[in-house]
Write a protein that holds these residues in place. Structure first.
Motif, PDB file in Angstrom:
ATOM      1  N   UNK A  53     -36.000 -47.648  45.261  1.00 13.79           N
ATOM      2  CA  UNK A  53     -36.009 -49.138  44.620  1.00 13.79           C
ATOM      3  C   UNK A  53     -36.309 -48.969  43.501  1.00 13.79           C
ATOM      4  N   UNK A  54     -36.105 -50.041  42.313  1.00 11.44           N
ATOM      5  CA  UNK A  54     -36.562 -50.028  40.667  1.00 11.44           C
ATOM      6  C   UNK A  54     -37.596 -50.984  40.460  1.00 11.44           C
ATOM      7  N   UNK A  55     -38.433 -50.221  39.990  1.00  5.02           N
ATOM      8  CA  UNK A  55     -38.797 -51.457  38.883  1.00  5.02           C
ATOM      9  C   UNK A  55     -38.286 -51.475  37.420  1.00  5.02           C
ATOM     10  N   UNK A  59     -36.179 -59.312  32.131  1.00  6.73           N
ATOM     11  CA  UNK A  59     -36.231 -60.231  30.806  1.00  6.73           C
ATOM     12  C   UNK A  59     -36.023 -59.448  29.736  1.00  6.73           C
ATOM     13  N   UNK A  60     -36.160 -58.046  30.377  1.00  2.16           N
ATOM     14  CA  UNK A  60     -36.177 -56.740  28.446  1.00  2.16           C
ATOM     15  C   UNK A  60     -34.957 -55.563  29.258  1.00  2.16           C
ATOM     16  N   UNK A  61     -34.421 -55.831  27.830  1.00  4.39           N
ATOM     17  CA  UNK A  61     -33.329 -55.423  27.607  1.00  4.39           C
ATOM     18  C   UNK A  61     -33.002 -53.621  27.762  1.00  4.39           C
ATOM     19  N   UNK A  62     -34.226 -52.685  27.753  1.00  2.00           N
ATOM     20  CA  UNK A  62     -33.645 -51.824  27.705  1.00  2.00           C
ATOM     21  C   UNK A  62     -34.691 -51.896  28.916  1.00  2.00           C
ATOM     22  N   UNK A  63     -35.119 -52.594  29.361  1.00  2.00           N
ATOM     23  CA  UNK A  63     -35.725 -52.168  31.176  1.00  2.00           C
ATOM     24  C   UNK A  63     -34.228 -52.396  31.490  1.00  2.00           C
ATOM     25  N   UNK A  66     -32.006 -49.223  30.988  1.00  2.00           N
ATOM     26  CA  UNK A  66     -32.463 -47.781  31.963  1.00  2.00           C
ATOM     27  C   UNK A  66     -32.625 -48.077  33.557  1.00  2.00           C
ATOM     28  N   UNK A  67     -32.610 -49.517  34.232  1.00  2.00           N
ATOM     29  CA  UNK A  67     -32.285 -49.464  35.759  1.00  2.00           C
ATOM     30  C   UNK A  67     -31.118 -48.743  35.968  1.00  2.00           C
ATOM     31  N   UNK A  68     -30.469 -49.642  35.198  1.00  5.14           N
ATOM     32  CA  UNK A  68     -28.795 -49.814  35.672  1.00  5.14           C
ATOM     33  C   UNK A  68     -28.170 -48.386  34.921  1.00  5.14           C
ATOM     34  N   UNK A  69     -28.711 -47.563  34.172  1.00  2.15           N
ATOM     35  CA  UNK A  69     -28.282 -46.170  34.095  1.00  2.15           C
ATOM     36  C   UNK A  69     -29.360 -44.928  34.733  1.00  2.15           C
ATOM     37  N   UNK A  70     -30.191 -45.414  35.199  1.00  2.45           N
ATOM     38  CA  UNK A  70     -30.321 -44.791  36.606  1.00  2.45           C
ATOM     39  C   UNK A  70     -30.423 -45.237  37.816  1.00  2.45           C
ATOM     40  N   UNK A 112     -30.352 -63.156  33.719  1.00  2.00           N
ATOM     41  CA  UNK A 112     -29.306 -62.881  34.707  1.00  2.00           C
ATOM     42  C   UNK A 112     -28.122 -62.139  33.755  1.00  2.00           C
ATOM     43  N   UNK A 113     -28.527 -62.999  32.387  1.00  2.00           N
ATOM     44  CA  UNK A 113     -27.585 -62.405  31.524  1.00  2.00           C
ATOM     45  C   UNK A 113     -27.482 -61.062  31.329  1.00  2.00           C
ATOM     46  N   UNK A 114     -28.876 -60.337  30.587  1.00  2.00           N
ATOM     47  CA  UNK A 114     -29.186 -59.137  30.685  1.00  2.00           C
ATOM     48  C   UNK A 114     -28.309 -57.928  31.673  1.00  2.00           C
ATOM     49  N   UNK A 115     -28.678 -58.726  33.459  1.00  2.00           N
ATOM     50  CA  UNK A 115     -28.389 -57.828  33.697  1.00  2.00           C
ATOM     51  C   UNK A 115     -26.711 -57.513  34.400  1.00  2.00           C
TER      52      UNK A 115
END
Length: 242
Positions: A53-55, A59-63, A66-70, A112-115
Motif C-alpha cells: 500500500x502507498x498513500x 494531484x501533488x507532483x512531489x507526492x 516520491x511514491x513511484x520512487x518508493x 493522470x498526467x503526473x502519474x
C-alpha cells in the motif's frame, strides 16, 4: 509485472487491483489515505497475491514522484499503470464553484498526467509497458449536473489517444476504459432521481459491478489485446454504442 493502481482503496480501483493480484502481478495499491490502500492490499495478500500500500495525493507532483520512487525501490519500476484515482460531484453548471471545478480536474486530469509522467520513462527504457486510463462514458456523451466530471473524463480520453500515438511504436500500449454507471460508492452517492433515470436509459437495464471493469483492464494488459492502442473500451450497459 509490477502494477500501480491509483485510487484503489475502494470501488473500481479496488476491483482492478484485486483482479491484477489474481492475475499474478505484484500490485502497488495507491489511495489518498494509506489506510484505505492497505485494506485493498491486505485483501490481495489474503488471496495469495503480492501487494503493498502507498498513500499519496495524485494531484501533488512531489507526492507522486516520491511514491513511484518508493515502489521502484520496493519492487521495481511499474510496468503497468492504471490511472483510476478520482471522485464524483453533482451540481448544476451554475452551481459548480470554480474551486470544485479545479479540484475535479486536479485529481482526474493532472493526477493522470503526473502519474504517467513518473512511470513512463522506465517503461520506455525497457521498451515495454501498459497504461490504462479509467475514463467514463460521460466523457463521451456528457451528463446532466456533471459538466465538470464529464469534462475531465473527456480530457482523459483525449490524452489517451494522443499518448498512444507517441509511444505505441516504443512498446508501451496506452488505452482507456470508459465504464458506464457502476455500483461503487461514487455512483451510490448520486441522487436517487439521477440513478433511476439513468438506469431506465440503459439497454441492459442495470448498472455494472466493479469486477466487470477489472476484467476489461485484465484483457487490455493481456497478449490477446496486442492490437489495442489508443482505444476506449466501454463496459457501459449499452449507454454508449460505438
Amino acid at each position: 509485472m509490477i502494477a500501480l493502481v491509483t485510487g484503489a482503496g475502494s470501488g473500481i480501483g479496488a476491483a482492478i487491483a484485486l483482479r491484477l493480484g489474481r492475475d499474478g502481478h505484484t500490485v502497488a495499491v495507491n489511495d489518498l489515505t494509506l489506510a484505505a490502500a492497505e485494506e485493498t492490499a491486505a485483501q490481495i495478500r489474503e488471496n495469495g497475491g503480492q501487494a503493498t500500500a502507498y498513500g499519496a495525493d495524485v494531484s501533488d507532483e512531489q507526492a507522486v514522484n516520491d511514491m513511484v520512487a518508493k515502489i521502484t525501490e520496493d519492487h521495481g519500476a511499474p510496468e503497468i499503470l492504471v490511472n483510476n484515482a478520482g471522485f464524483g460531484h453533482q451540481a448544476l453548471f451554475m452551481d459548480i464553484a470554480p474551486e470544485m471545478f479545479d479540484k475535479i480536474f486536479a485529481v482526474h486530469v493532472r493526477g493522470n498526467f503526473l502519474c504517467t509522467r513518473a512511470c513512463l520513462p522506465a517503461m520506455l527504457a525497457k521498451g515495454q509497458g501498459h497504461i490504462i486510463n479509467i475514463a467514463s462514458q460521460l466523457g463521451q456523451i456528457g451528463g446532466v449536473e456533471l459538466t465538470h466530471y464529464a469534462g475531465a473524463k473527456a480530457a482523459i480520453i483525449g490524452m489517451t489517444k494522443s499518448l498512444a500515438r507517441e509511444v505505441s511504436d516504443k512498446g508501451v500500449r496506452v488505452n482507456a476504459v470508459a465504464p458506464g454507471p457502476i455500483n461503487t460508492p461514487l455512483v451510490k452517492a448520486l441522487s436517487e432521481t439521477w440513478k433511476a433515470a439513468k438506469r431506465a436509459e440503459l439497454p441492459l437495464g442495470r448498472f455494472g459491478d466493479p469486477d466487470e471493469v477489472g476484467g476489461v483492464v485484465s484483457f487490455l494488459i493481456s497478449d490477446d489485446a496486442a492490437l489495442f492502442v489508443g482505444q476506449t473500451l466501454g463496459p457501459n450497459s449499452g449507454d454508449v454504442m460505438l
